[in-house]
Motif scaffolding. Sequence first.
Motif, PDB file in Angstrom:
ATOM      1  N   UNK A  34      44.548  -0.847 -54.414  1.00 19.74           N
ATOM      2  CA  UNK A  34      44.790  -2.279 -54.233  1.00 19.74           C
ATOM      3  C   UNK A  34      46.289  -2.535 -54.131  1.00 19.74           C
ATOM      4  N   UNK A  35      46.664  -3.602 -53.454  1.00 21.98           N
ATOM      5  CA  UNK A  35      48.085  -3.975 -53.442  1.00 21.98           C
ATOM      6  C   UNK A  35      48.560  -4.242 -54.873  1.00 21.98           C
ATOM      7  N   UNK A  36      49.850  -4.179 -55.080  1.00 17.90           N
ATOM      8  CA  UNK A  36      50.398  -4.428 -56.412  1.00 17.90           C
ATOM      9  C   UNK A  36      50.169  -5.883 -56.815  1.00 17.90           C
ATOM     10  N   UNK A  37      50.231  -6.132 -58.108  1.00 20.24           N
ATOM     11  CA  UNK A  37      50.083  -7.491 -58.623  1.00 20.24           C
ATOM     12  C   UNK A  37      51.139  -8.398 -58.005  1.00 20.24           C
ATOM     13  N   UNK A  38      52.351  -7.913 -57.918  1.00 21.43           N
ATOM     14  CA  UNK A  38      53.433  -8.718 -57.335  1.00 21.43           C
ATOM     15  C   UNK A  38      53.151  -9.064 -55.876  1.00 21.43           C
ATOM     16  N   UNK A  39      52.662  -8.082 -55.110  1.00 18.18           N
ATOM     17  CA  UNK A  39      52.356  -8.334 -53.705  1.00 18.18           C
ATOM     18  C   UNK A  39      51.203  -9.321 -53.554  1.00 18.18           C
ATOM     19  N   UNK A  40      50.162  -9.136 -54.356  1.00 15.61           N
ATOM     20  CA  UNK A  40      49.023 -10.056 -54.312  1.00 15.61           C
ATOM     21  C   UNK A  40      49.445 -11.466 -54.713  1.00 15.61           C
ATOM     22  N   UNK A  41      50.260 -11.552 -55.772  1.00 12.88           N
ATOM     23  CA  UNK A  41      50.725 -12.861 -56.244  1.00 12.88           C
ATOM     24  C   UNK A  41      51.577 -13.558 -55.182  1.00 12.88           C
ATOM     25  N   UNK A  42      52.448 -12.807 -54.540  1.00 15.50           N
ATOM     26  CA  UNK A  42      53.295 -13.387 -53.492  1.00 15.50           C
ATOM     27  C   UNK A  42      52.432 -13.867 -52.324  1.00 15.50           C
ATOM     28  N   UNK A  43      51.443 -13.068 -51.958  1.00 17.91           N
ATOM     29  CA  UNK A  43      50.565 -13.429 -50.852  1.00 17.91           C
ATOM     30  C   UNK A  43      49.760 -14.692 -51.164  1.00 17.91           C
ATOM     31  N   UNK A  44      49.318 -14.824 -52.422  1.00 16.67           N
ATOM     32  CA  UNK A  44      48.530 -15.986 -52.835  1.00 16.67           C
ATOM     33  C   UNK A  44      49.401 -17.160 -53.260  1.00 16.67           C
ATOM     34  N   UNK A  45      50.692 -16.949 -53.341  1.00 17.90           N
ATOM     35  CA  UNK A  45      51.651 -17.977 -53.779  1.00 17.90           C
ATOM     36  C   UNK A  45      51.332 -18.458 -55.194  1.00 17.90           C
ATOM     37  N   UNK A  46      51.109 -17.488 -56.087  1.00 14.81           N
ATOM     38  CA  UNK A  46      50.845 -17.790 -57.496  1.00 14.81           C
ATOM     39  C   UNK A  46      51.794 -16.978 -58.369  1.00 14.81           C
ATOM     40  N   UNK A  47      51.870 -17.356 -59.620  1.00 19.24           N
ATOM     41  CA  UNK A  47      52.675 -16.634 -60.590  1.00 19.24           C
ATOM     42  C   UNK A  47      52.083 -15.238 -60.803  1.00 19.24           C
ATOM     43  N   UNK A  48      52.913 -14.190 -60.848  1.00 16.86           N
ATOM     44  CA  UNK A  48      52.387 -12.838 -61.087  1.00 16.86           C
ATOM     45  C   UNK A  48      51.567 -12.725 -62.378  1.00 16.86           C
ATOM     46  N   UNK A  49      51.920 -13.506 -63.402  1.00 19.78           N
ATOM     47  CA  UNK A  49      51.142 -13.464 -64.646  1.00 19.78           C
ATOM     48  C   UNK A  49      49.712 -13.960 -64.433  1.00 19.78           C
ATOM     49  N   UNK A  50      49.553 -14.933 -63.556  1.00 20.12           N
ATOM     50  CA  UNK A  50      48.224 -15.450 -63.232  1.00 20.12           C
ATOM     51  C   UNK A  50      47.412 -14.375 -62.513  1.00 20.12           C
ATOM     52  N   UNK A  51      48.026 -13.696 -61.566  1.00 18.62           N
ATOM     53  CA  UNK A  51      47.347 -12.620 -60.855  1.00 18.62           C
ATOM     54  C   UNK A  51      47.033 -11.469 -61.806  1.00 18.62           C
ATOM     55  N   UNK A  52      47.946 -11.175 -62.708  1.00 26.30           N
ATOM     56  CA  UNK A  52      47.723 -10.103 -63.686  1.00 26.30           C
ATOM     57  C   UNK A  52      46.509 -10.420 -64.542  1.00 26.30           C
ATOM     58  N   UNK A  53      46.351 -11.671 -64.920  1.00 30.29           N
ATOM     59  CA  UNK A  53      45.200 -12.080 -65.726  1.00 30.29           C
ATOM     60  C   UNK A  53      43.894 -11.835 -64.965  1.00 30.29           C
ATOM     61  N   UNK A  54      43.873 -12.166 -63.694  1.00 26.32           N
ATOM     62  CA  UNK A  54      42.687 -11.931 -62.866  1.00 26.32           C
ATOM     63  C   UNK A  54      42.407 -10.435 -62.737  1.00 26.32           C
ATOM     64  N   UNK A  55      43.446  -9.658 -62.519  1.00 23.77           N
ATOM     65  CA  UNK A  55      43.269  -8.210 -62.377  1.00 23.77           C
ATOM     66  C   UNK A  55      42.790  -7.573 -63.678  1.00 23.77           C
ATOM     67  N   UNK A  56      43.288  -8.072 -64.804  1.00 25.49           N
ATOM     68  CA  UNK A  56      42.846  -7.558 -66.103  1.00 25.49           C
ATOM     69  C   UNK A  56      41.356  -7.818 -66.310  1.00 25.49           C
ATOM     70  N   UNK A  57      40.892  -8.987 -65.877  1.00 20.18           N
ATOM     71  CA  UNK A  57      39.467  -9.304 -65.994  1.00 20.18           C
ATOM     72  C   UNK A  57      38.633  -8.411 -65.071  1.00 20.18           C
ATOM     73  N   UNK A  58      39.119  -8.137 -63.877  1.00 27.03           N
ATOM     74  CA  UNK A  58      38.419  -7.226 -62.970  1.00 27.03           C
ATOM     75  C   UNK A  58      38.319  -5.831 -63.577  1.00 27.03           C
TER      76      UNK A  58
END
Length: 120
Positions: A34-58
């Motif tokens: 998967x793309x990195x959390x930072x890359x996914x967060x940038x693509x979705x225009x969200x805070x990396x911590x928010x994306x990290x939370x989603x990835x942790x749940x996955x």
Amino acid sequence: MAWKLKNDRPIYTQLLEQIEQKIISGEYMPGSELPSVRDLAADAAVNPNTMQRAMAELETRGLVITNRTSGRVVTQDKDLLSRIRRDRAVELTRDYTAKMTLLKYSREDILEFIGKGADK
């Protein structure tokens, strides 16, 4: 990836659902990185911590595996992927049926709509 985020629910929940959808539909193939959390967060225009939370749940759900040296990969557990995909289909079917029932359609009417939708 086109992110569709609304303000009616927590963003991390929407991210989680959208990434899960990509995994169970095969857009992210089993075993793929998967793309990195930072890359996914940038693509979705969200805070990396928010994306990290989603990835942790996955990861908690077993859909994503974290390798220290190679980042995150999609699980190769095809039984898990099939089960989650089926559960999602059942959920969507129940939602659709409930909404059609509110419109006073019978089971037969609903099945007819489904059949017509499959013809298109």
